[in-house]
Design an enzyme around this catalytic site. Structure first.
Site, short mmCIF file in Angstrom:
data_model
loop_
_atom_site.label_atom_id
_atom_site.label_comp_id
_atom_site.label_asym_id
_atom_site.label_seq_id
_atom_site.Cartn_x
_atom_site.Cartn_y
_atom_site.Cartn_z
N ASN A 6 -7.32 -2.62 14.52
CA ASN A 6 -8.83 -2.82 13.95
C ASN A 6 -9.01 -4.14 13.14
OD1 ASN A 6 -7.85 -1.69 11.62
ND2 ASN A 6 -9.48 -0.01 11.55
N HIS A 41 -7.26 -4.47 10.29
CA HIS A 41 -6.75 -4.35 8.89
C HIS A 41 -5.50 -4.96 8.46
CE1 HIS A 41 -4.77 -0.07 9.95
NE2 HIS A 41 -3.74 -0.94 9.36
N GLU A 99 -9.59 -1.92 5.31
CA GLU A 99 -10.30 -1.38 6.57
C GLU A 99 -11.34 -2.40 6.83
OE1 GLU A 99 -8.35 0.31 8.78
OE2 GLU A 99 -8.07 2.36 7.75
N ASP A 112 0.69 -1.38 -0.05
CA ASP A 112 -0.01 0.00 0.03
C ASP A 112 0.87 1.06 0.05
OD1 ASP A 112 0.96 -0.44 2.45
OD2 ASP A 112 -0.90 -0.45 3.62
C1 GLP Z 1 -0.31 0.45 8.61
C2 GLP Z 1 -0.17 -0.30 7.50
C3 GLP Z 1 -0.10 -1.57 7.57
C4 GLP Z 1 0.34 -2.05 8.93
C5 GLP Z 1 -0.36 -1.54 9.99
C6 GLP Z 1 -0.01 -1.74 11.33
O1 GLP Z 1 -1.78 0.97 8.55
N1 GLP Z 1 -0.72 -0.04 6.30
O2 GLP Z 1 0.31 -2.48 6.66
O3 GLP Z 1 0.23 -3.58 9.22
O4 GLP Z 1 0.15 -0.05 9.91
O5 GLP Z 1 1.30 -1.07 11.86
P1 GLP Z 1 2.32 -1.29 13.03
O6 GLP Z 1 3.05 -2.58 12.48
O7 GLP Z 1 3.08 -0.17 13.36
O8 GLP Z 1 1.21 -1.59 14.18
#
Ligand code: GLP
Length: 246
Positions: free
Chosen positions: A137, A139, A144, A68
């Site tokens: 959440n 995702h 989402e 993404d």
């Molecule tokens: C962002 C990214 C996700 C990732 C998520 C969790 O939203 N788009 O790909 O998994 O963050 O992030 P973290 O690993 O910092 O908790």
């Protein structure tokens, strides 16, 4: 099928995740890796860079597709995923820039940005190993919670909780992107292998929901229960609520 690897802490999780990715690169030097951003995979990228520096890994034939990118953030912005990937991995190993792919966040036409990225995903011929993190959440990428699983690359309005979670990285709320381009659920599910990294007590509740709750687009990661080859590499804190079931 979902397999769990319980690790002591973040560093242990990072090393074991890097082991799986290293094994993939060594067994198939021209493999296609699906890559993720966020704080969870940073440690694994660090270990991969160390192994490259020690001469144990060669990225010269590796192809990557990232999950993404924020819509509207230039590549020079240190919060763009383009910047993140160069900073944490691409700029530190011998991967060829032309073999790395990330949705074009600066393409203002969402339909074009998504169609272009879907064409790239088709052209690389399938992901061998997809690395994933998970949002609080549920995702994955930026898919989402919603009413139905989106299949292909699409433009998303980020959930309020995601915007809040990302706010710490930006100077002000007004700077936090509200839209992103993300691979869809089918794109992710088509990967041959999926490795998910999860760290910290803050993720314990979503781990239980995603892997032991109903499969529903309201918890996007729950769809992984249907994938034949998922390995969750998580520290004890993240697994706290499911330890008796793994
Ligand atoms: C962002 C990214 C996700 C990732 C998520 C969790 O939203 N788009 O790909 O998994 O963050 O992030 P973290 O690993 O910092 O908790």
């Amino acid at each position: 099928m979902v397999k769990f690897i319980k690790t002591k802490n973040y560093d242990d999780m990072s090393r074991k995740t890097a082991n799986l990715i290293s094994a993939q690169i060594i067994s198939k030097p021209d493999c296609v890796l699906g890559l993720a951003t966020g704080s969870s995979p940073i440690g694994a990228y660090k270990v991969l860079v160390e192994r490259y520096e020690q001469g144990d890994l060669d990225f010269s034939k590796v192809v990557t597709v990232n999950l993404d990118e924020y819509k509207g953030l230039p590549r020079t912005n240190d919060q763009s995923y383009y910047y993140f990937m160069n900073d944490n991995l691409f700029g530190k190993v011998n991967i060829k820039a032309e073999n790395t792919h990330i949705p074009d966040g600066m393409e203002p036409d969402s339909d074009k940005a998504c169609a272009d990225y879907n064409a790239i995903l088709r052209s690389v011929g399938g992901v061998d190993l997809q690395l994933l993190g998970i949002g609080h959440n549920g995702h994955i990428g930026f898919n989402e919670p919603c009413d139905e699983f989106e299949k292909d690359t699409h433009c998303v309005e980020l959930a309020e909780s995601t915007i809040q979670a990302n706010a710490r990285f930006f100077a002000s709320m007004a700077d936090v992107p509200t839209k992103a381009y993300t691979m869809g659920i089918r794109n992710i599910m088509e990967a041959k292998k999926i490795v998910m990294v999860i760290s910290g007590a803050g993720k314990a509740e979503i781990v239980e929901k995603a892997f032991f709750g109903p499969i529903t687009p309201a918890v996007p990661a729950s769809v992984l229960q249907l994938h034949p080859d998922v390995t969750v590499v998580a520290d004890e804190a993240a697994l706290a609520r499911v330890l008796d079931r793994i």
